[in-house]
Scaffold this active site. Structure first.
Site, PDB file in Angstrom:
ATOM      1  N   ASP A  32      50.810-115.264  57.514  1.00  0.00           N
ATOM      2  CA  ASP A  32      51.869-114.404  56.972  1.00  0.00           C
ATOM      3  C   ASP A  32      52.309-114.919  55.608  1.00  0.00           C
ATOM      4  OD1 ASP A  32      52.327-112.821  59.518  1.00  0.00           O
ATOM      5  OD2 ASP A  32      52.769-114.830  60.235  1.00  0.00           O
ATOM      6  N   TYR A 214      41.039-121.700  65.500  1.00  0.00           N
ATOM      7  CA  TYR A 214      41.986-121.926  66.592  1.00  0.00           C
ATOM      8  C   TYR A 214      41.247-122.707  67.676  1.00  0.00           C
ATOM      9  CZ  TYR A 214      43.935-117.772  64.278  1.00  0.00           C
ATOM     10  OH  TYR A 214      44.400-116.880  63.357  1.00  0.00           O
ATOM     11  N   GLN A 276      47.215-124.345  49.054  1.00  0.00           N
ATOM     12  CA  GLN A 276      46.429-123.115  49.206  1.00  0.00           C
ATOM     13  C   GLN A 276      45.347-122.960  48.148  1.00  0.00           C
ATOM     14  OE1 GLN A 276      48.234-119.208  48.556  1.00  0.00           O
ATOM     15  NE2 GLN A 276      47.504-118.587  50.568  1.00  0.00           N
ATOM     16  N   ARG A 292      39.363-118.010  60.029  1.00  0.00           N
ATOM     17  CA  ARG A 292      40.144-117.387  61.107  1.00  0.00           C
ATOM     18  C   ARG A 292      41.211-116.478  60.505  1.00  0.00           C
ATOM     19  NH1 ARG A 292      44.085-122.562  62.700  1.00  0.00           N
ATOM     20  NH2 ARG A 292      45.886-121.698  61.582  1.00  0.00           N
ATOM     21  N   GLY A 293      41.904-115.743  61.367  1.00  0.00           N
ATOM     22  CA  GLY A 293      43.093-115.004  60.936  1.00  0.00           C
ATOM     23  C   GLY A 293      42.795-113.962  59.882  1.00  0.00           C
ATOM     24  N   GLU A 294      43.545-114.006  58.785  1.00  0.00           N
ATOM     25  CA  GLU A 294      43.419-112.966  57.768  1.00  0.00           C
ATOM     26  C   GLU A 294      43.049-113.528  56.389  1.00  0.00           C
ATOM     27  OE1 GLU A 294      46.217-109.758  57.825  1.00  0.00           O
ATOM     28  OE2 GLU A 294      46.186-109.524  55.660  1.00  0.00           O
ATOM     29  N   ASP A 295      43.854-114.458  55.900  1.00  0.00           N
ATOM     30  CA  ASP A 295      43.648-114.857  54.506  1.00  0.00           C
ATOM     31  C   ASP A 295      42.362-115.673  54.314  1.00  0.00           C
ATOM     32  OD1 ASP A 295      44.677-114.850  51.773  1.00  0.00           O
ATOM     33  OD2 ASP A 295      44.871-117.000  52.035  1.00  0.00           O
ATOM     34  N   SER A 296      42.077-116.611  55.227  1.00  0.00           N
ATOM     35  CA  SER A 296      40.844-117.401  55.064  1.00  0.00           C
ATOM     36  C   SER A 296      39.618-116.510  55.282  1.00  0.00           C
ATOM     37  CB  SER A 296      40.827-118.617  56.004  1.00  0.00           C
ATOM     38  OG  SER A 296      40.962-118.219  57.349  1.00  0.00           O
TER      39      SER A 296
END
Ligand code: TRH
Length: 397
Positions: A32, A214, A276, A292-296
């Site tokens: 986020d 994760y 970052q 994983r997730g969104e940004d990476s």
């Protein structure tokens, strides 16, 4: 008594600068704030906007931005005002409504702020920035307006996406040039290895893998496959949720930053979580990236390297169609055998089946080619910050 001001009225330097407030509630992990901080930096540096970022969790934010002070209610970093947001009522010490208001991931704006938006002489452009999804419906919902039930305000849903008609994903204008310069400089890469791992770069024949993940039941089998690989595998693991599994595999009490461990053909380094901006260099250094997730996930695509995505898990396996939607874009032009191998591996890494490393490894040359073609395709959708700025300006006319 709070005073309502348009922040742009207060700028003595360039009065025409667009003022933008971004509100970010950290649900968990770093995605986020990772997306919001990247967007804030781009709007400020590439579009000249005067950006203020409200964030409720400075601890998570500080991991990405070590310069951040935890005890400051308000501070300025890289020209961006950062407010420690105490939800739900807090909206800064002085209530100022910006020209563009971005509510990230449906976090709820403070009610006093919404009321002040409605009182503003010219209503701000109000955008709800959604989570990234590659699903087809996204293009239909992108830029749909939603009138407020009580105030004369309209919120617009801004959907990131991987295909035409969506808001795209974030990409800094200098990203490709910075990456190419790093890749072309042996001394920059040597310095990176020495600073990050304490070691010289591995021989060119080694397969370098970054692993940002994760907790994952499939990791044990994958570590065994890398240990038994025919060539040498160098694994780079930022400290985090997967570190416990690495510690268990190597029989260590912990796999903390600075640890180096070896079994069979696998050498693994535990890395400190970096700020970052530095994370990209890990992706550029590696031959294949686990993200994983969104940004990476987005950064791996701009790194133009084969990658494996661990999607953020949701209840009732709601994430699996999203994984397949991303594969439908990314793997679209791959030859059948490669597409099947990649799909099987991504599924296995996300709990459906077992990742087969030798099978994936066989297809790395084809996947490298696809990574380059895909990055060019994705760039056609346009950078999210640019797309958002363009749309917001149409609302301000
Ligand atoms: O941390 P994440 O798992 O975040 C997730 C997702 O965004 C998910 O969609 C969301 O619903 C959930 O949070 C709440 O993964 P993501 O999105 O890749 O964010 C990680 C950020 O951390 C990204 O900006 C890159 C950054 N990073 C660093 O700055 N330094 C590092 O060393 C590493 C490994 C990552």
């Amino acid at each position: 008594m709070p005073v309502e001001l348009a922040a742009s009225d207060t700028s003595s330097v360039t009065p025409a600068r667009i003022a933008c407030d971004i509100f970010c509630a950290v649900i968990d992990n770093f995605g986020d704030i990772g997306v919001c901080w990247r967007l804030a930096r781009q709007l400020a540096s590439e579009h000249g906007w005067q950006v203020r970022l409200f964030v409720d969790d400075l601890h998570a934010f500080q991991k990405l931005l070590p310069a951040l002070a935890l005890d400051q209610a308000r501070q300025t970093v890289d020209g961006i005002v950062i407010e420690h947001w105490h939800e739900p009522a807090h909206a800064g010490d002085t209530l100022e409504v910006a020209d563009v208001v971005i509510e990230a991931f449906a976090c709820e704006l403070p009610s006093v702020y919404v009321a002040a938006m409605a009182r503003r002489e010219r209503a701000p452009a109000w955008l709800n920035l959604e989570y990234l999804s590659a699903e087809d419906w996204v293009a239909d919902f992108h830029l749909r307006p939603s009138p407020h039930p009580r105030y004369p305000l309209t919120k617009t849903f801004f959907f990131p996406g991987l295909g035409p008609g969506t808001g795209g994903v974030l990409k800094e204008s200098d990203l490709d040039a910075t990456r190419s310069a790093f890749e072309a400089s042996a001394s920059a890469r040597d310095a990176w290895w020495s600073k990050t791992t304490g070691d010289a770069p591995p021989p060119a024949a080694a397969t370098v893998i970054s692993l940002f993940a994760y907790e994952n039941p499939a990791v044990d089998s994958l570590l065994e496959q890398w240990r038994d690989d025919g060539g040498s595998v160098v694994l780079l693991v930022p400290e985090g949720r997967i570190s416990g599994a690495l510690a268990r595999f190597f029989g260590l009490p912990a796999f903390a930053a600075g640890t180096r461990a070896q079994r069979g053909n696998l050498t693994a380094h535990a890395l400190a979580f970096t700020e970052q901006r530095a994370y990209d260099r890990l992706l550029w250094t590696s031959d294949i990236n686990f993200v994983r997730g969104e940004d990476s996930f987005v950064r791996a695509q701009w790194a133009v390297k084969p990658f494996v995505w661990q999607i953020y898990p949701q209840a009732d396996d709601a994430h699996l169609p999203k994984l397949d939607a991303a594969l439908a874009h990314y793997a679209r032009t791959l030859p059948d055998g490669v597409r099947v191998a990649l799909t099987r591996f991504w599924h296995g890494w996300n709990g459906a089946g077992h990742p087969d490393w030798p099978e994936l490894q066989r297809h790395l040359p084809a996947l490298r080619q696809r990574a380059a073609a895909w990055a060019a395709e994705l760039a056609q959708v346009g950078d999210l910050a640019g797309n958002l700025a363009l749309f917001a300006k149409t609302q301000l006319k």
